[in-house]
Design a protein around this motif. Structure first.
Motif, PDB file in Angstrom:
ATOM      1  N   ALA A  23       0.838  -1.199   0.000  1.00 31.78           N
ATOM      2  CA  ALA A  23       0.000   0.000   0.000  1.00 31.78           C
ATOM      3  C   ALA A  23       0.876   1.253   0.000  1.00 31.78           C
ATOM      4  N   PHE A  24       1.909   1.225   0.809  1.00 33.06           N
ATOM      5  CA  PHE A  24       2.843   2.351   0.896  1.00 33.06           C
ATOM      6  C   PHE A  24       3.556   2.565  -0.435  1.00 33.06           C
ATOM      7  N   LEU A  25       4.051   1.492  -1.041  1.00 33.01           N
ATOM      8  CA  LEU A  25       4.707   1.604  -2.349  1.00 33.01           C
ATOM      9  C   LEU A  25       3.745   2.167  -3.392  1.00 33.01           C
ATOM     10  N   GLY A  26       2.517   1.708  -3.365  1.00 36.30           N
ATOM     11  CA  GLY A  26       1.514   2.231  -4.293  1.00 36.30           C
ATOM     12  C   GLY A  26       1.297   3.718  -4.116  1.00 36.30           C
ATOM     13  N   LEU A  27       1.200   4.159  -2.885  1.00 38.46           N
ATOM     14  CA  LEU A  27       1.027   5.590  -2.615  1.00 38.46           C
ATOM     15  C   LEU A  27       2.238   6.398  -3.071  1.00 38.46           C
ATOM     16  N   LEU A  28       3.437   5.824  -2.928  1.00 38.06           N
ATOM     17  CA  LEU A  28       4.651   6.529  -3.357  1.00 38.06           C
ATOM     18  C   LEU A  28       4.688   6.745  -4.865  1.00 38.06           C
ATOM     19  N   MET A 102      11.860  -3.770 -10.220  1.00 32.66           N
ATOM     20  CA  MET A 102      10.919  -2.709  -9.822  1.00 32.66           C
ATOM     21  C   MET A 102      11.162  -1.406 -10.584  1.00 32.66           C
ATOM     22  N   GLU A 103      11.774  -1.506 -11.759  1.00 34.68           N
ATOM     23  CA  GLU A 103      12.138  -0.312 -12.516  1.00 34.68           C
ATOM     24  C   GLU A 103      10.942   0.582 -12.857  1.00 34.68           C
ATOM     25  N   GLU A 104       9.858  -0.004 -13.309  1.00 37.27           N
ATOM     26  CA  GLU A 104       8.695   0.813 -13.681  1.00 37.27           C
ATOM     27  C   GLU A 104       8.118   1.522 -12.455  1.00 37.27           C
ATOM     28  N   LYS A 105       8.011   0.801 -11.353  1.00 41.23           N
ATOM     29  CA  LYS A 105       7.510   1.404 -10.118  1.00 41.23           C
ATOM     30  C   LYS A 105       8.470   2.497  -9.641  1.00 41.23           C
ATOM     31  N   LEU A 106       9.756   2.247  -9.772  1.00 42.99           N
ATOM     32  CA  LEU A 106      10.775   3.218  -9.380  1.00 42.99           C
ATOM     33  C   LEU A 106      10.646   4.507 -10.191  1.00 42.99           C
ATOM     34  N   ARG A 107      10.388   4.382 -11.480  1.00 46.98           N
ATOM     35  CA  ARG A 107      10.199   5.582 -12.324  1.00 46.98           C
ATOM     36  C   ARG A 107       9.005   6.406 -11.856  1.00 46.98           C
ATOM     37  N   LEU A 108       7.921   5.727 -11.515  1.00 45.44           N
ATOM     38  CA  LEU A 108       6.741   6.439 -11.024  1.00 45.44           C
ATOM     39  C   LEU A 108       7.031   7.121  -9.683  1.00 45.44           C
ATOM     40  N   ILE A 109       7.754   6.427  -8.819  1.00 47.12           N
ATOM     41  CA  ILE A 109       8.108   7.005  -7.516  1.00 47.12           C
ATOM     42  C   ILE A 109       8.995   8.225  -7.700  1.00 47.12           C
ATOM     43  N   ILE A 162      26.717   4.064  -9.701  1.00 48.02           N
ATOM     44  CA  ILE A 162      26.307   3.343 -10.913  1.00 48.02           C
ATOM     45  C   ILE A 162      24.789   3.165 -10.932  1.00 48.02           C
ATOM     46  N   PHE A 163      24.204   2.780  -9.806  1.00 43.71           N
ATOM     47  CA  PHE A 163      22.753   2.601  -9.747  1.00 43.71           C
ATOM     48  C   PHE A 163      22.018   3.926  -9.905  1.00 43.71           C
ATOM     49  N   GLU A 164      22.556   4.951  -9.320  1.00 47.26           N
ATOM     50  CA  GLU A 164      21.948   6.272  -9.483  1.00 47.26           C
ATOM     51  C   GLU A 164      21.971   6.666 -10.961  1.00 47.26           C
ATOM     52  N   TRP A 165      23.091   6.483 -11.606  1.00 47.15           N
ATOM     53  CA  TRP A 165      23.232   6.848 -13.018  1.00 47.15           C
ATOM     54  C   TRP A 165      22.268   6.044 -13.886  1.00 47.15           C
ATOM     55  N   ARG A 166      22.190   4.734 -13.628  1.00 41.03           N
ATOM     56  CA  ARG A 166      21.368   3.869 -14.472  1.00 41.03           C
ATOM     57  C   ARG A 166      19.878   3.960 -14.168  1.00 41.03           C
ATOM     58  N   PHE A 167      19.510   3.878 -12.897  1.00 41.98           N
ATOM     59  CA  PHE A 167      18.091   3.781 -12.554  1.00 41.98           C
ATOM     60  C   PHE A 167      17.466   5.101 -12.119  1.00 41.98           C
ATOM     61  N   LEU A 168      18.146   5.854 -11.280  1.00 49.19           N
ATOM     62  CA  LEU A 168      17.536   7.083 -10.779  1.00 49.19           C
ATOM     63  C   LEU A 168      17.593   8.205 -11.808  1.00 49.19           C
ATOM     64  N   GLN A 170      17.893   7.483 -14.904  1.00 50.52           N
ATOM     65  CA  GLN A 170      17.214   6.801 -15.998  1.00 50.52           C
ATOM     66  C   GLN A 170      17.977   6.839 -17.311  1.00 50.52           C
ATOM     67  N   ASN A 171      19.278   6.588 -17.247  1.00 51.47           N
ATOM     68  CA  ASN A 171      20.066   6.451 -18.461  1.00 51.47           C
ATOM     69  C   ASN A 171      19.774   5.097 -19.087  1.00 51.47           C
ATOM     70  N   ILE A 172      19.548   5.104 -20.373  1.00 50.77           N
ATOM     71  CA  ILE A 172      19.253   3.871 -21.086  1.00 50.77           C
ATOM     72  C   ILE A 172      20.569   3.133 -21.318  1.00 50.77           C
TER      73      ILE A 172
END
Length: 189
Positions: A23-28, A102-109, A162-168, A170-172
């Motif tokens: 529920a919390f993740l959904g709200l985020l 959880m990439e798609e959820k992460l993008r929404l968050i 590296i994770f920040e660059w790739r996921f946060l 959002q570098n392809i």
């Protein structure tokens, strides 16, 4: 954290913890961390506030549990047969799989929680702490001419970068390319 994660969880506790976390993740994905209330979490999860407070002190405590829950998928026992020089890369690969799932959820968050928000700072601190702990407990820490905590900090910052660059940010980049960058940075610097 109010909930004792060291004791075995009952089926009921697992159900509550899972439902409240989801529920919390959904709200985020819909609003910023700062804009979310305990009432909204409880309403979304379908539990009364009293149940929430049986497990968590507040939404910050729930956030800490969420980080714990996400990182729990990386079991240290699975590293028993890994060569010491491959520890960080295997750990990196497991983290990558977690983020990728959880990439798609992460993008929404991220759309609702900017890079300098409490949520993002909390994630960085948690991941850095986990990575440093993993390194300090690994055979890689032994016999280095540099203090153990300094090396652990270096590896934690490198992996997070590296994770920040790739996921946060959002570098392809393919998994293979990201892994090649990690291999170079973790083994050659």
């Amino acid at each position: 954290m109010k909930y004792d994660i060291t004791r075995p969880a009952t089926k009921g506790a697992l159900r509550v913890l899972g439902t409240v976390s989801e529920a919390f993740l959904g709200l985020l994905t819909e609003k910023s961390f700062d804009g979310i209330t305990v009432n909204e979490i409880c309403e979304r999860a379908g539990y009364p506030r009293a149940t929430f407070y049986n497990y968590f002190n507040d939404k910050y405590d729930l956030l800490n549990y969420l980080w714990y829950r996400l990182a729990a998928g990386i079991e240290r026992e699975s590293f028993k047969n890994v060569a010491p020089e491959d520890y960080l890369l295997v750990y990196f690969d497991k983290l990558y799989s977690m983020f990728e799932a959880m990439e798609e959820k992460l993008r929404l968050i991220l759309k609702k929680n900017l890079g300098d928000s409490y949520l993002m700072s909390s994630m960085r601190i948690y991941l850095n702490t986990q990575i440093k702990s993993f390194f300090e407990d690994s055979p890689l820490a032994a016999g280095r001419p540099i203090p153990r905590d300094m090396i652990a900090e270096h590896y934690a910052n490198t992996i997070y970068m590296i994770f920040e660059w790739r996921f946060l940010k959002q570098n392809i980049c393919s998994r293979e390319e990201t892994f090649a960058y990690a291999t170079y940075l973790l083994r050659n610097i």
